[in-house]
Design a protein around this motif. Structure first.
Motif, PDB file in Angstrom:
ATOM      1  N   ILE A 228       0.852  -1.181   0.000  1.00 62.16           N
ATOM      2  CA  ILE A 228       0.000   0.000   0.000  1.00 62.16           C
ATOM      3  C   ILE A 228       0.892   1.237   0.000  1.00 62.16           C
ATOM      4  CG2 ILE A 228      -1.753   1.306   1.255  1.00 62.16           C
ATOM      5  CD1 ILE A 228      -2.771  -1.340   0.143  1.00 62.16           C
ATOM      6  N   VAL A 229       0.679   2.121  -0.937  1.00 59.08           N
ATOM      7  CA  VAL A 229       1.438   3.368  -1.014  1.00 59.08           C
ATOM      8  C   VAL A 229       0.697   4.425  -0.204  1.00 59.08           C
ATOM      9  CG1 VAL A 229       2.343   5.170  -2.525  1.00 59.08           C
ATOM     10  CG2 VAL A 229       2.345   2.774  -3.277  1.00 59.08           C
ATOM     11  N   GLY A 230       1.389   5.001   0.767  1.00 61.99           N
ATOM     12  CA  GLY A 230       0.743   6.032   1.573  1.00 61.99           C
ATOM     13  C   GLY A 230       1.435   6.232   2.903  1.00 61.99           C
ATOM     14  N   HIS A 231       0.765   6.927   3.806  1.00 60.27           N
ATOM     15  CA  HIS A 231       1.294   7.186   5.137  1.00 60.27           C
ATOM     16  C   HIS A 231       1.201   5.910   5.979  1.00 60.27           C
ATOM     17  CE1 HIS A 231       1.096  11.658   4.677  1.00 60.27           C
ATOM     18  NE2 HIS A 231       0.095  11.358   3.871  1.00 60.27           N
ATOM     19  N   GLU A 232       2.256   5.601   6.716  1.00 61.28           N
ATOM     20  CA  GLU A 232       2.220   4.503   7.668  1.00 61.28           C
ATOM     21  C   GLU A 232       2.036   5.124   9.054  1.00 61.28           C
ATOM     22  OE1 GLU A 232       4.730   0.476   8.909  1.00 61.28           O
ATOM     23  OE2 GLU A 232       5.404   1.751   7.250  1.00 61.28           O
ATOM     24  N   VAL A 233       0.881   4.855   9.669  1.00 61.07           N
ATOM     25  CA  VAL A 233       0.523   5.541  10.907  1.00 61.07           C
ATOM     26  C   VAL A 233       0.169   4.539  11.996  1.00 61.07           C
ATOM     27  CG1 VAL A 233      -0.273   7.585   9.674  1.00 61.07           C
ATOM     28  CG2 VAL A 233      -1.908   5.790  10.267  1.00 61.07           C
ATOM     29  N   GLU A 234       0.242   5.017  13.253  1.00 60.16           N
ATOM     30  CA  GLU A 234      -0.037   4.159  14.400  1.00 60.16           C
ATOM     31  C   GLU A 234      -0.870   4.925  15.424  1.00 60.16           C
ATOM     32  OE1 GLU A 234       4.005   1.430  14.112  1.00 60.16           O
ATOM     33  OE2 GLU A 234       3.820   2.838  15.787  1.00 60.16           O
ATOM     34  N   CYS A 235      -1.701   4.176  16.134  1.00 60.94           N
ATOM     35  CA  CYS A 235      -2.567   4.765  17.149  1.00 60.94           C
ATOM     36  C   CYS A 235      -2.510   3.896  18.401  1.00 60.94           C
ATOM     37  CB  CYS A 235      -3.999   4.861  16.627  1.00 60.94           C
ATOM     38  SG  CYS A 235      -5.159   5.673  17.742  1.00 60.94           S
ATOM     39  N   ALA A 236      -2.371   4.518  19.564  1.00 60.19           N
ATOM     40  CA  ALA A 236      -2.302   3.792  20.831  1.00 60.19           C
ATOM     41  C   ALA A 236      -3.689   3.704  21.459  1.00 60.19           C
ATOM     42  CB  ALA A 236      -1.337   4.500  21.783  1.00 60.19           C
ATOM     43  N   VAL A 237      -3.984   2.539  22.039  1.00 60.68           N
ATOM     44  CA  VAL A 237      -5.284   2.294  22.660  1.00 60.68           C
ATOM     45  C   VAL A 237      -5.064   1.915  24.120  1.00 60.68           C
ATOM     46  CG1 VAL A 237      -7.365   0.866  22.590  1.00 60.68           C
ATOM     47  CG2 VAL A 237      -6.268   1.554  20.464  1.00 60.68           C
ATOM     48  N   LEU A 238      -5.974   2.384  24.976  1.00 60.60           N
ATOM     49  CA  LEU A 238      -5.877   2.143  26.418  1.00 60.60           C
ATOM     50  C   LEU A 238      -7.271   1.879  26.959  1.00 60.60           C
ATOM     51  CD1 LEU A 238      -3.658   2.245  28.687  1.00 60.60           C
ATOM     52  CD2 LEU A 238      -4.296   4.641  29.028  1.00 60.60           C
ATOM     53  N   GLY A 239      -7.451   0.805  27.723  1.00 64.02           N
ATOM     54  CA  GLY A 239      -8.750   0.493  28.299  1.00 64.02           C
ATOM     55  C   GLY A 239      -9.027  -0.994  28.289  1.00 64.02           C
ATOM     56  N   ASN A 240     -10.213  -1.372  28.744  1.00 63.43           N
ATOM     57  CA  ASN A 240     -10.659  -2.762  28.727  1.00 63.43           C
ATOM     58  C   ASN A 240     -11.935  -2.856  27.906  1.00 63.43           C
ATOM     59  OD1 ASN A 240      -8.584  -3.674  30.408  1.00 63.43           O
ATOM     60  ND2 ASN A 240      -9.781  -3.379  32.275  1.00 63.43           N
ATOM     61  N   ALA A 241     -11.905  -3.632  26.828  1.00 67.38           N
ATOM     62  CA  ALA A 241     -13.082  -3.746  25.968  1.00 67.38           C
ATOM     63  C   ALA A 241     -14.295  -4.213  26.753  1.00 67.38           C
ATOM     64  CB  ALA A 241     -12.790  -4.705  24.814  1.00 67.38           C
ATOM     65  N   SER A 242     -14.094  -5.086  27.724  1.00 64.92           N
ATOM     66  CA  SER A 242     -15.204  -5.641  28.502  1.00 64.92           C
ATOM     67  C   SER A 242     -15.880  -4.599  29.385  1.00 64.92           C
ATOM     68  CB  SER A 242     -14.706  -6.795  29.374  1.00 64.92           C
ATOM     69  OG  SER A 242     -13.706  -6.351  30.277  1.00 64.92           O
ATOM     70  N   GLU A 243     -15.194  -3.490  29.634  1.00 68.48           N
ATOM     71  CA  GLU A 243     -15.745  -2.462  30.513  1.00 68.48           C
ATOM     72  C   GLU A 243     -16.245  -1.235  29.761  1.00 68.48           C
ATOM     73  OE1 GLU A 243     -13.087  -1.606  33.884  1.00 68.48           O
ATOM     74  OE2 GLU A 243     -12.108  -3.511  33.450  1.00 68.48           O
ATOM     75  N   GLY A 244     -15.993  -1.180  28.448  1.00 76.06           N
ATOM     76  CA  GLY A 244     -16.463  -0.059  27.660  1.00 76.06           C
ATOM     77  C   GLY A 244     -15.765   1.251  27.944  1.00 76.06           C
ATOM     78  N   ASN A 245     -14.513   1.190  28.412  1.00 73.02           N
ATOM     79  CA  ASN A 245     -13.778   2.415  28.768  1.00 73.02           C
ATOM     80  C   ASN A 245     -12.573   2.649  27.863  1.00 73.02           C
ATOM     81  OD1 ASN A 245     -12.112   0.362  29.612  1.00 73.02           O
ATOM     82  ND2 ASN A 245     -11.966   1.011  31.745  1.00 73.02           N
ATOM     83  N   VAL A 246     -12.640   2.137  26.642  1.00 66.35           N
ATOM     84  CA  VAL A 246     -11.488   2.195  25.741  1.00 66.35           C
ATOM     85  C   VAL A 246     -11.370   3.580  25.116  1.00 66.35           C
ATOM     86  CG1 VAL A 246     -10.412   1.175  23.708  1.00 66.35           C
ATOM     87  CG2 VAL A 246     -11.784  -0.251  25.245  1.00 66.35           C
TER      88      VAL A 246
END
Length: 361
Positions: A228-246
């Motif tokens: 894929i030609v384009g920007h290579e980007v990253e995003c950080a995630v924090l939380g617990n999916a089971s608790e809905g606080n992501v």
């Protein structure tokens, strides 16, 4: 009266190809943990799979010299017995000492560290542990099965094809199918090798067989993806999916100095540029953040993950992979993204530990 410090066991090393970077990540984690809140126990795993409680200098972790410090090493393992909830440490006289643990903080990258295997032991132990559970870890580690999950979740992906070493006897057929279904250039990756180990960029069919055999050194399952030609980007995630606080951080961009972001650029050299925030518009940034949370929920994530994407020149957002135990070195994107969002390294570690405790409850 001061509150009692929690015992946090940081595990590092391991048997994967990312053993060395685990030692560096663990050094940064230990040095940034709040020592007024936590009593840190350091549990090292050698490349051969031996487990030791290490009580020597933390600066000896990064270069591997901790293994030679016999004075400060004792065989130790996490007990799978829920009554113990801690370490079983072998003393010099052969007796076994039980050491209670409040939270396990694994800083193990790659196979046997972020693929669900050691997480299964943590589940048996009954001890709260940082990061994703067995399912999210195993799915996130396997690039093929992660693609199945992301497809079901409605996330856009590059064209891809699974290849298995058992089919190498028909190599000509494999090459023909990849040439017609994927085309060139393409990337050949071991499905389970972790962070950019054994990956090749292939420009034509003459390079393909060597790339497949290189990937096969690391895994019997291989994934081939269109470039894929384009920007290579990253995003950080924090939380617990089971608790809905992501929640998601901002978005960072990687500009590789060698053509694609490989293992050495991630952890050893400074040839890649990490740009925070990424050079993309606000609408696309928000779509990436939403997609990162969606991917985290799709695998039932917990604690933390870094989700990697490509952004094309048409602003299409294409997911690359989810990393359930991202690097924590001085040049790692995950802590840098949260620092940019106003969360210090120490406070980030506090949150990860609290998420481990609430998930365990």
């Amino acid at each position: 009266m001061a509150s009692k410090r929690q015992k946090v066991c940081v595990i590092f090393g391991g048997q994967s190809s990312e053993h060395e970077v685990s030692r560096v990540s663990a050094t940064y984690v230990i040095n940034n943990l709040d020592k007024e809140k936590y009593k840190v126990l350091t549990l090292g795993i050698t490349k051969k799979g031996a487990w030791y409680l290490y009580t020597g200098k933390i600066e000896n972790l990064a270069d591997g010299s901790w293994e030679k410090d016999k004075k400060h090493l004792k065989h130790a393992v996490i007990s799978p017995c829920i009554k113990d909830r801690g370490l079983l440490v072998t003393n010099d006289d052969g007796s076994i000492k039980k050491v209670k643990i409040d939270v396990i903080f694994p800083v193990l990258h790659g196979m046997y560290g972020e693929d669900g295997t050691v997480q299964g032991l943590f589940e048996l132990s009954g001890i709260a542990y940082a990061g994703c559970g067995v399912l999210a870890s195993s799915v996130g580690m396997n690039k093929i099965y992660a693609k199945y999950v992301f497809e079901k979740a409605g996330l856009s992906q590059a064209k891809w094809k699974a290849v298995y070493t058992k089919d190498f006897a028909n190599m000509d057929k494999i090459i023909d199918e990849i040439s017609s279904d994927i085309g060139y250039p393409c990337f050949v990756k071991p499905a389970n090798a972790g962070s950019s180990v054994g990956i090749s960029k292939v420009n034509d069919k003459t390079e393909l067989e060597d790339a497949l055999r290189l990937a096969a050194i690391h895994d019997r399952q291989i994934v081939v993806e269109e470039a894929i030609v384009g920007h290579e980007v990253e995003c950080a995630v924090l939380g617990n999916a089971s608790e809905g606080n992501v929640r998601a951080s901002g978005v960072g961009e990687i500009v590789s100095g060698i053509g694609f972001y490989d293992y050495d650029e991630k952890y050893k050299t400074d040839t890649a540029q990490l740009i925070i925030p990424a050079n993309i518009d606000a609408k696309t940034t928000e779509k990436i953040r939403e997609s990162a949370i969606k991917a985290f929920h799709a695998v039932d994530g917990a604690g933390l993950s870094r989700v990697d994407f490509f952004v094309t020149d048409k602003n299409e957002v294409i997911i690359n992979e989810i990393n359930t135990l991202p690097g924590f070195t001085s040049i790692s994107m995950y802590p840098k993204l949260w620092q940019k969002a106003g969360l210090s390294y120490t406070k980030l570690l506090d949150e990860i530990i609290e998420l481990a405790k609430t998930r365990q409850k």
